[in-house]
Write an enzyme that holds these catalytic residues in place. Structure first.
Site, PDB file in Angstrom:
ATOM      1  N   GLY A 125     -13.020  64.061 -70.069  1.00  0.00           N
ATOM      2  CA  GLY A 125     -14.049  65.033 -69.684  1.00  0.00           C
ATOM      3  C   GLY A 125     -14.451  64.802 -68.246  1.00  0.00           C
ATOM      4  O   GLY A 125     -14.623  63.666 -67.817  1.00  0.00           O
ATOM      5  N   ARG A 160      -5.980  66.906 -71.085  1.00  0.00           N
ATOM      6  CA  ARG A 160      -5.624  66.040 -72.208  1.00  0.00           C
ATOM      7  C   ARG A 160      -4.117  65.886 -72.244  1.00  0.00           C
ATOM      8  O   ARG A 160      -3.385  66.770 -71.829  1.00  0.00           O
ATOM      9  CB  ARG A 160      -6.070  66.672 -73.524  1.00  0.00           C
ATOM     10  N   ASP A 197     -13.752  55.977 -71.880  1.00  0.00           N
ATOM     11  CA  ASP A 197     -13.048  54.991 -72.702  1.00  0.00           C
ATOM     12  C   ASP A 197     -11.644  55.430 -73.109  1.00  0.00           C
ATOM     13  O   ASP A 197     -10.727  54.605 -73.161  1.00  0.00           O
ATOM     14  CB  ASP A 197     -13.886  54.561 -73.911  1.00  0.00           C
ATOM     15  N   THR A 210     -18.302  59.205 -66.691  1.00  0.00           N
ATOM     16  CA  THR A 210     -18.568  60.068 -67.837  1.00  0.00           C
ATOM     17  C   THR A 210     -20.069  60.337 -67.868  1.00  0.00           C
ATOM     18  O   THR A 210     -20.860  59.456 -67.553  1.00  0.00           O
ATOM     19  CB  THR A 210     -18.135  59.429 -69.174  1.00  0.00           C
ATOM     20  N   ASP A 219     -21.755  60.585 -70.366  1.00  0.00           N
ATOM     21  CA  ASP A 219     -22.348  60.014 -71.576  1.00  0.00           C
ATOM     22  C   ASP A 219     -22.971  58.631 -71.353  1.00  0.00           C
ATOM     23  O   ASP A 219     -23.786  58.184 -72.150  1.00  0.00           O
ATOM     24  CB  ASP A 219     -21.291  59.911 -72.683  1.00  0.00           C
ATOM     25  N   ASP A 230     -21.801  55.718 -71.786  1.00  0.00           N
ATOM     26  CA  ASP A 230     -21.620  54.855 -72.954  1.00  0.00           C
ATOM     27  C   ASP A 230     -20.660  53.697 -72.732  1.00  0.00           C
ATOM     28  O   ASP A 230     -20.194  53.086 -73.696  1.00  0.00           O
ATOM     29  CB  ASP A 230     -21.175  55.711 -74.152  1.00  0.00           C
ATOM     30  N   ARG A 245     -22.307  62.870 -76.620  1.00  0.00           N
ATOM     31  CA  ARG A 245     -21.437  62.535 -77.775  1.00  0.00           C
ATOM     32  C   ARG A 245     -22.222  61.682 -78.793  1.00  0.00           C
ATOM     33  O   ARG A 245     -23.291  62.105 -79.213  1.00  0.00           O
ATOM     34  CB  ARG A 245     -20.159  61.846 -77.309  1.00  0.00           C
TER      35      ARG A 245
END
Lengths: 329, 329, 329, 329
Positions: free
Chosen positions: A18, A79, A110, A133, A135, A137, A179
């Site tokens: 992403g 992707r 990740d 990212t 996110d 995370d 997410r």
């Protein structure tokens, strides 16, 4: 890993997974830092897909100028199912050798790092990961590139929703990205003065949510704003609305799903500086002989984390912030 | 209607219906223009609900200072089922008499004007309407207050989505507000360089949409962005996505519903100036003896339209813009 | 001028003079509209400088994609002393013939149009002007491309200054652009709720300014904000501050000169739509056989004005807005 | 200092010195955290001036709602010469006793803390400082409240200037705030991709500046952008322009002084979260019995620093960022 400076002639760089604001600033930093050490840089388009399908192009100082402020990624992302296979990675490695690329900088999250790690293990390619990212995370870095921008984009939207919520004394459930983590939800919850923030990291009981909202509405608040992480186990804002709207029918419960808006836009100062630091650091650690590592910033200092560690678990939320949200609401 | 200046001692002002950015600028202009002519101003909270339930408060010059730049409405808005009844309007008229209010300025859209018109017809209250809605669907004015801001808010979001669409070469269906009109969809479609804009005013054939998208994708566009008016007869972005995603599976079709974000935020320069003009004009036309009219700006000049005309039909889109969108995409 | 469609094979397009947001949207519209009619487009870099020095490049549909939202001009702008000479224009005409360019679209302000007009008169080159300047001082169009964006950029800055002015109860003199016209000053003055706006079009007596400010400060305003047009005969904000600060020493008079910030940034929806309309219109009027004209939008309709008329005088301010500013402050 | 919880019934809170975005979020956090522990809160208007002149008002939960997103300070700020005298501080202490205020939270910069420290030393008032200044020059905290917002405001302006610099291939000298420190200049320099950033912390030789600019211009850069800290010993952007413009006459050197715009605007997510943490922490440390301390966040953890230490010296720039700027430009 060696202490001496390793001779690197050519570096490849790609963005994968992403997209997040600041990826262009990271690409620019990798390129400029490499040029500063007389290293060539080849940009690989469309992430691992382009690595397999030979979408390589030489970068020069002009190809990365005036991109630091742009959202998205000039190298594109995509992707690649094929890269998940050994055959795919073998093709990728072949291309890297064909272009005499000594080391690869992979900018992403990740999933990106998992792929990079395998490529290195199987084909001896030197790789370094740059965490990008929205996110946030990834462990091994206090913040990931794009997180601060996404936070401010979401906050700006929530401020606007507060205007209309206040005008009508309505209840709004606003779903933010992240997410299966609650970083964006937690910090936008605090920063917007939201009545509640529902996080995947904390068990959410719909009954408690209702009770808390009833309590707060008794205090004659002008409006209620609940931030819901997309990964919350209530199933997101839409599902939550279905579950509570009958109990708050007088408030005309509305749902906003902020969506992909959070991925775009000019990166904030913080994201551009972080991307600049990490992009330059990626080149430096490769020159120092590292591989299979991620660069991050922890407590304002550069930190090198093995990729296998970086992908081993999700970063945890800061629990003092969860408590803070409760005290201030 | 009289030519002489009518003696007005006290004006009431309220906002009603969906809020729109610039309502505060309009409230301020009504108040300041009234003060300039030594007229008292009473703010009525929560629109017609407050008119019935006696939520009146005297405004002074300070109560409207530093609000010109705020989204939402400091007078709040609300729905009132009761005002749709004769009894409700009778109570409202009684309150207006109790406070010796000579005339009422109602800021809102067609529903607001319908109510104002009835109040005037039944109880002889002097009323003037100020058109404020993000939908821009009111005739008698080139633009309604809030439209320009909503347009820019939606456009800013679409620009961000374009960043991520481009990075991933994806197709995005973005749903914008506008109820059963396509003003926001048409202008954001042109301004964002969208591949298509689907409007309620034009018949949309899903098969044609697919064909046009296929044609454009053959030209090697990096991404596709379709703006969908919420009132389009395809049923909105989500439903359209269900209908076309199988045909564009390689593009990973995504949906964004911009939602209530479009209602908030600091108003643009244009909306603040328009609100300032119309708020001041509302006071002037009342002083000139008009009632049951709406003030608007047409071709840069003030225009007075009877409320019954203003609510008789929706404003039509400018067809030259529909053609322009086709030529430029 | 002919009624029939004129055969045009190749159009040239350039931007000249001070840049303004929306120039890229205009370039895109010229190109896309030309392609739609199977006309080739050649972009000329650096305005008239590049016209003389042979900086021509063929544009295709991709070269104008994803630029609609960018500030500045992808074709660059520059001054050219040489183009002010007959020899310079002769060279330019030669280049246009060399590339078989049938007609030239010049995007810019009055200086740009003056040059275009001479080129046409002396060498029979078909030219059409597209008005783009943040100053909004061109007759024949209600607004010029870039004006709305500059207005909002200035307003956003003034809103921020109001925050700090209010916090400290200070007086701020804010200088905005507009050369010798007061469009930006007048509209930002109204939209920001400024205490005063000083315009080149109106005689400013420093004594009156002082008196008005003293009167307003007696009303216990929290802060004072004066918008000063750079072309005001007081000599700008800095000079005015020198003249009044002793009289308002308790308010800690501060100066802000907004400067070139007002020229950049992503164009607003309004500027992009206007640029799209005018860019497309420029191609159409050339196809209809017009030359030595400017395209504009007056009362929402396209208007064609001879270049010699467009450059003959400055557009006047709307005096109803000047009065409005007085009533509402 | 005691370990036990100290009984505090009433807290006073004020903002002082230059305002910075996020002060309102800090006020809100102080109030909400106090209410959460059943402590009363009294807001003191106009900083130390109001402390002496008895401008006290009780806050409740509503008085701090919907202010988290506002720039400026709802409690206003002001200078107070009187507070620099012992007599002034004695009056202030008397007022605090009159209202039975047990402890005082002062939000501001080093001048604010110096005053607070004296008040405590002389009159035994418990005080805690919350660092809020756009200059980021306070030790004991990684960032001060308002810094991140000012950074992004300046960056947004510089991005706009880059648009016009690029369009015209000009050289711009942009002066940013920061008093005698270079935090804003350094980080906006990196984040904007500026050609140079001139910092008070580093000796600037005008000859070297010229040489570096000449070198970079030889690389065919489209424009040059130099960020100049207002406290740089070159004397700021205007003076620098005077010194170099003859050497770069072909680039039409322009100056922009961003000024007070940098102090206003809605705070960023980061500033709101920081303000929320520090405001709540201030209440906590008072309850823990601390006084004459400042709360800060260092390496993501709360840190308590004695006020006398906090005011003893300026925070130093991160030298790795200075090096980074050199590598990436």
């Amino acid at each position: 890993m060696a202490d001496d400076i390793v001779k690197i002639k050519t570096i490849g760089v790609l963005t994968s997974g992403g997209d997040s604001p600041g990826m262009n600033a990271a690409i620019r930093a990798v390129a400029r830092a490499a040029f500063h050490s007389n290293i060539n840089v080849i940009g690989i388009k469309h992430g691992y897909y382009g690595l397999i399908n030979d979408e390589f192009e030489k970068l020069d100082t002009h190809s990365v100028s005036n991109i630091i402020q742009r959202g998205g990624t000039t190298l594109k992302s995509a992707r690649s199912e094929e890269f998940r296979t050994e055959e795919g990675r073998a093709k990728a490695a072949e291309n890297l050798k064909k272009y005499e690329i000594d080391a690869l900088v992979t900018i992403g999250g990740d999933g990106t790092f998992t792929g990079a790690n395998k490529l290195s293990k199987e084909h001896g390619i030197n790789v370094v990961g740059v965490p990008a990212t929205i996110d946030n995370d990834i462990i091994g870095t206090d913040e990931t590139i794009g997180y601060d921008t996404a936070l401010n984009t979401a906050l700006d939207a929530i401020d606007k929703i507060r205007d209309t919520a206040d005008a009508h004394e309505r209840m709004f459930l606003v779903e933010v990205m992240g997410r299966d983590t609650g970083f964006i939800a937690l910090e936008t919850g605090i920063a917007s003065g939201a009545e509640l923030a529902l996080l995947p990291e904390e068990l959410t009981h719909v009954d408690e949510v209702k009770e808390q909202l009833h309590d707060m509405l008794k205090q004659q608040r002008r409006s209620s704003l609940v931030v819901v992480a997309e990964g919350d186990e209530t199933g997101g804002a839409m599902k939550l609305a279905d579950n509570i709207k009958d109990d708050f029918s007088q408030y005309d419960v509305r749902v906003c799903i902020l969506g992909h808006v959070q991925r775009g836009g000019a990166p904030t100062a913080r994201d551009r500086v972080l991307a600049s630091r990490l992009g330059a650091a990626a080149v430096n650690v490769l020159m120092e002989g590292h591989s299979e590592v991620m660069v991050g910033v922890v407590n304002n200092a550069l930190k090198i984390t093995p990729l296998r560690v970086a992908i081993s678990k999700k970063k945890a939320l800061d629990h003092t912030l969860i408590d803070l949200a409760r005290v201030l609401r």
